[in-house]
Write an enzyme that holds these catalytic residues in place. Structure first.
Site: not given
Lengths: 507, 480
Positions: B204, B246
């Protein structure tokens, strides 16, 4: 077979990228049409493929038809028939909390994918992933193995005739060409082959953060229960061992058997071999030869340096690439035949004291792609399966499990990153893209509490709604009614917290 | 440590579902019992307000942990293969097997959520776990290191702390899966290290200056949308964790003719969310350290855009003021990397087509945010772009939605990290087939025919033909 010029390779890639961006592979009807064409490609040219496989590997025509060609057609048909179902968006399971956001998952293609095929099943192991990649809506660069040249040449000729050349391209060559290809940023790479090159592919992919699926091999053991139907077991083991001359990632690599039973097993295997090959395969041509001189020499060295006893076979002719079906008994753990995946028609038999030792023996080695168990005793099967790890398990048979509608893939040294066959292969080449749509009114109904400056009571209420309700700590010791009581008390506590004026967590 | 975890895995203790459930419940209580201490640790590490920590990180994490606890039996139970005439006799089924010993490396921005959620999935799947929390959040890392052995079986979960040196050492070891959350530069290093051991990796990641990845999360504004709500949700998402998520909306694409209206809406939303300057109210997290603060300051200094509000940076205090920029050019400093800070560039474009082209020129982002009530506008943007996820009319919340696969694509990563999808990442699907003796007959060449390749549709009686047509050689399917 001519290699693709190095300077052409980036252009091929750019063409595939442009085709993907044009959006033409988005249409499921287009994908289905391409999959039909792929079916016809194989169906119309069965004879030519049989000949190519024979030229490359000396594979008997009937074996090619039965296993490789029929097997491939079944997979391609599965992709063709199911592409709509697989590609359709999926609603998230219902949840009271989240349903207002209409959560749904779209199945999106990743983009431009690379499929590198091996030499041993050069049709199945390239066309099946190709079908999955097309079904998922990707554009594809294929790199067939240069070791099976006739098949690579045939594929290079037929693919542009049947499939849209914007969407699927073939690149041929060896190490320099493959290195050039691996410099490019693909959206997924599927490699079938050996662990050494698997590491090279993964390392190259790491530079572009490309996800990789590796289908590697390993030494697939056959664990024999002395109480099994030995005659059928021996026949299926020998059939599996000699398919493609032992050059299948799934071939039973070695047999592991209690020492007191070794004689019976050897006898049954020899009898099975004679039943399958009443005529010496060197004359009948019914066993595929080794793919090239390097592999023939490799197998010869392993057989020549074994300290086990050769029961039948043992001859390897490096000129004609013929390796005789060989059975070797009393093979020890450090024998040459146990040093690497055999990938040849040689079957070592390893005697151990009992099934526990067999399990320990397997556990000391890398996880194999397949574990074969020959037994009719449920407890025996369970014991072996529960105490080992492998890509797949097949009981009382060999090879066929790859066709079943289950995920086929390795673990550890036998591979990772996706599964072959059916829907699993489709998912390997798909990005699952969730979409949620947040209505305005959610902010009036508690979600507005997330905004600063925080309003104490509405913040507490929102937190209480989202906050998970935990069961009692010692749930196991409370029993059924104890847990029910604890749940009720937990719910009461939750309601109290929801409506409380006190800070969160203390009622 | 690594050796001990492997031994514990081989001992088979994680096989028991009851054991896994017990560990998961303990993990839930670890969080529940200590949420004050965690909130305090976040305040020290990130200056994050406790309400924000409570709502987003702690409650969000607990939900995922409880989800794993509730579903571990269902997720871990073997599945029968769908019925097939050809294969039913072999009773094909799939067992869910743990991979072995896994490594989870956490980031600094959500140091609990992004380490505990994968931890829960890994435990639910039956693995033993080595955790490496981010060294940039020292207080949280220390707290995790202290609490884990008190609540969980220390044989199955270990914590290792350190910087680059220690992480390099960890990566030399052979794991059965690695899950990394962080930036693309380190992501590449991890993938290369994993390649040596043929270890599968879940990533990720967010784009990094070093890698020239440009997958920044765009917000596409339909001028006809409800601008007031859009602006509020956008600013909320931008300022959450000081822009260090994010999933933070990175920049805004708006038609040039609506830029003024939207900027006004953003300003109004900002003052509604922060009537008091966050520097005084403490209601916004600060930057994690001076290095990141200096990074953002440099972007501000190099930018040629017009500052609407904000622009102040205090490097000592690691404070960056919430900032809105207008008339940002496509080659502005702020468009060169992911911002990861509370600064919102607004880029005027001609129309939605230019917005789509703009997004497609960069790398695929982790998320695209669309603010619109018009179904065809939404469909147009979604259909013509690629991204990890899509969220319409809101920001950030998609990660919390139950039952959705959350993961990136391309430079934003691969693999999925929530719910059952995370469980699947840490699981090997092991197919089992059991062949009865009588099935020999189905293998004989006479009994096996080549499958019928469909040439005629039985419903319509028509045969599909594919051919290339026209000057542009497009594929057409016709029926006859």
């Amino acid at each position: 077979m001519s290699c693709t010029p190095l300077e052409e390779i980036p252009k091929v890639y750019e063409g595939l990228k442009a085709a993907f961006r044009s959006g033409k592979t988005k249409s499921v009807a287009f994908r289905k049409a391409q999959l039909s064409q792929l079916l016809y490609l194989l169906d119309d040219n069965v004879g030519r493929f049989q000949q190519a496989l024979h030229a490359d590997l000396g594979r008997p025509f009937k074996e090619a038809q039965l296993l490789e060609i029929n097997g491939t057609l079944l997979q391609l048909q599965g992709a063709h028939d199911n592409v709509e179902a697989w590609a359709s968006p999926q609603r998230a399971p219902f949840s009271l909390l989240w349903y207002p956001m209409s959560p749904i998952t779209r199945k999106e293609p990743k983009g431009v994918v690379l499929i590198i095929g091996p030499f041993n099943y050069p049709v199945y192991l390239i066309l099946c992933p190709l079908a999955a990649a097309i079904a998922a809506g990707n554009t594809v660069l294929l790199k067939p193995s240069e070791l099976s040249m006739a098949t690579a040449t045939l594929l290079t000729e037929l693919i542009p005739q049947y499939l849209d050349p914007d969407v699927v391209r073939v690149v041929n060559g060896a190490i320099p060409e493959t290195t050039k290809i691996l410099e490019l940023p693909f959206d997924h790479i599927l490699y079938t082959g050996n662990g050494r090159v698997g590491r090279v592919v993964s390392t190259a992919a790491a530079q572009h953060l490309t996800p990789v699926t590796l289908e590697l091999g390993g030494k697939c053991p056959c664990v024999i229960d002395p109480k099994c139907d030995l005659k059928t077991a021996a026949k299926r083991i020998m059939w599996g061992k000699l398919a493609n001359g032992g050059q299948i990632c799934l071939c039973p690599d070695y047999v592991i058997v209690p020492a007191h039973f070794q004689d019976a097993v050897v006898e049954a295997l020899v009898a099975a071999y004679k039943e399958l090959h009443p005529v010496d395969p060197r004359e009948s041509g019914e066993v595929t030869r080794m793919v090239n001189k390097r592999h023939a020499e490799r197998i010869k060295k392993l057989v020549d340096t074994t300290r086990g006893t050769i029961v039948i076979g043992g001859e390897v002719d490096t000129e004609t690439l013929y390796a005789a079906p060989t059975i070797v008994r009393d093979v020890g753990p450090k024998d040459s035949l146990m040093s690497e995946e055999l990938f040849g028609p040689v079957l070592p038999i390893v005697p151990v004291s009992d099934v526990d030792e067999a399990i320990a023996f397997i556990g000391e080695r890398d996880h194999p792609l397949c574990l074969y168990i020959f037994s009719n005793d449920a407890a025996f099967k369970t014991k072996v399966i529960d105490n080992t790890l492998s890509g797949t398990v097949a009981i009382n048979d060999t090879l066929l499990q790859i066709g079943a509608p289950t995920p086929f893939g390795g673990v550890g040294a036998s591979g990772h990153g996706g599964y072959q066959s059916g829907k699993y292969a489709f998912e390997t080449f798909t990005h699952m893209r969730p979409v949620t749509d947040s209505p305005n009114w959610l902010d009036s109904a508690l979600m507005g509490a997330r905004y600063t400056p925080y309003d104490e009571s509405s913040f507490r209420q929102l937190n209480a709604v989202l906050h998970a309700r935990l069961p009692p700590r010692n749930a196991a010791s409370l029993g059924y009614f104890g847990c029910m009581a604890a749940e009720i008390s937990c719910s009461l506590n939750w309601y109290r917290r929801f409506w409380s004026n006190r800070p969160n967590g203390s009622a | 440590m690594h050796g001990d975890l492997r031994t514990a895995f081989k001992s088979g203790k994680t096989r028991s579902l009851a054991f896994r459930k017990e560990q998961l419940l303990q993990l839930c209580y670890l969080l529940e019992d200590n949420h004050e201490r965690f909130a305090q640790a976040f305040r020290i590490d990130l200056g994050r307000p406790s309400e924000e920590s409570e709502l987003v990180e702690l409650t969000g994490t607990l939900t995922e942990l409880k989800d794993a606890y509730d579903n571990v039996e269902k997720w871990a139970s073997p599945e029968k293969a769908p019925f097939s005439w050809l294969w039913f006799a072999m009773s094909p089924r799939t067992r869910k097997e743990p991979k072995g010993t896994v490594l989870i490396i956490g980031p600094f921005n959500y140091p609990v959520y992004l380490i505990f959620c994968p931890l829960a999935a890994a435990i639910a799947a039956g693995n033993t776990v080595l955790l490496k929390p981010s060294e940039l959040c020292e207080a949280t890392a220390l707290l995790i290191t202290e609490l884990l052995p008190q609540y969980l079986d220390p044989e199955i979960v270990s914590v290792v702390n350190g910087g680059v040196h220690e992480t390099t050492k960890v990566l030399e070891l052979p794991f059965d899966h690695i899950l990394y959350t962080g930036n693309g530069h380190v992501g590449r290093i991890i993938c290369a290290a994993a390649a040596k051991h043929l270890t599968p990796v879940t990533l990720e990641v967010r784009p990094d200056l070093y890698t020239r990845d440009t997958g920044k999360t765009p917000c596409v504004i339909d001028p006809e949308c409800d601008m007031k709500t859009a602006a509020k949700r956008l600013m909320w998402g931008k300022l959450l964790n000081g822009g260090q998520v994010c999933l933070s909306p990175d920049y805004v694409l708006v038609p040039a003719t609506s830029q003024d209206a939207f900027i006004s809406a953003l300003k109004a939303a900002y003052y509604e969310l922060h009537p008091v300057n966050p520097r005084k109210s403490g209601l916004m997290a600060r930057m994690v350290n001076t290095r990141h603060t200096m990074r953002v300051k440099r972007l501000l200094d190099d930018s040629r855009a017009t500052i609407v509000i904000g622009g102040e940076v205090d490097i000592e205090a690691c404070y960056v003021a919430p900032t809105i920029l207008r008339d940002v050019a496509r080659d502005d400093a702020f468009m060169s990397e992911e911002i990861f800070g509370p600064i919102l560039p607004v880029i005027p474009v001609k129309d939605v087509d230019e917005a789509i082209a703009f997004i497609n020129e960069g790398d695929r982002p982790l998320s695209i945010y669309i603010f619109s009530s018009n179904a065809s506008f939404k469909a147009k943007v979604i259909d013509n772009t690629q991204s990890g996820t899509v969220l319409i009319n809101d920001t950030i919340t998609q990660i919390l939605v139950h039952g959705l696969p959350f993961g990136g694509i391309g430079p934003s990563g691969h693999g999925y990290t929530t719910g059952k999808y995370a469980f699947d990442q840490f699981t090997h699907l092991r197919a089992v087939a059991d062949s009865p003796n009588w099935s020999v007959s189905h293998l004989s060449p006479t009994a096996t025919r080549r499958p019928d390749v469909p040439r005629v549709n039985p419903w319509t009686g028509l045969t599909p033909h594919c051919c290339l047509r026209g000057t542009h050689r497009t594929w057409c399917v016709t029926y006859s």
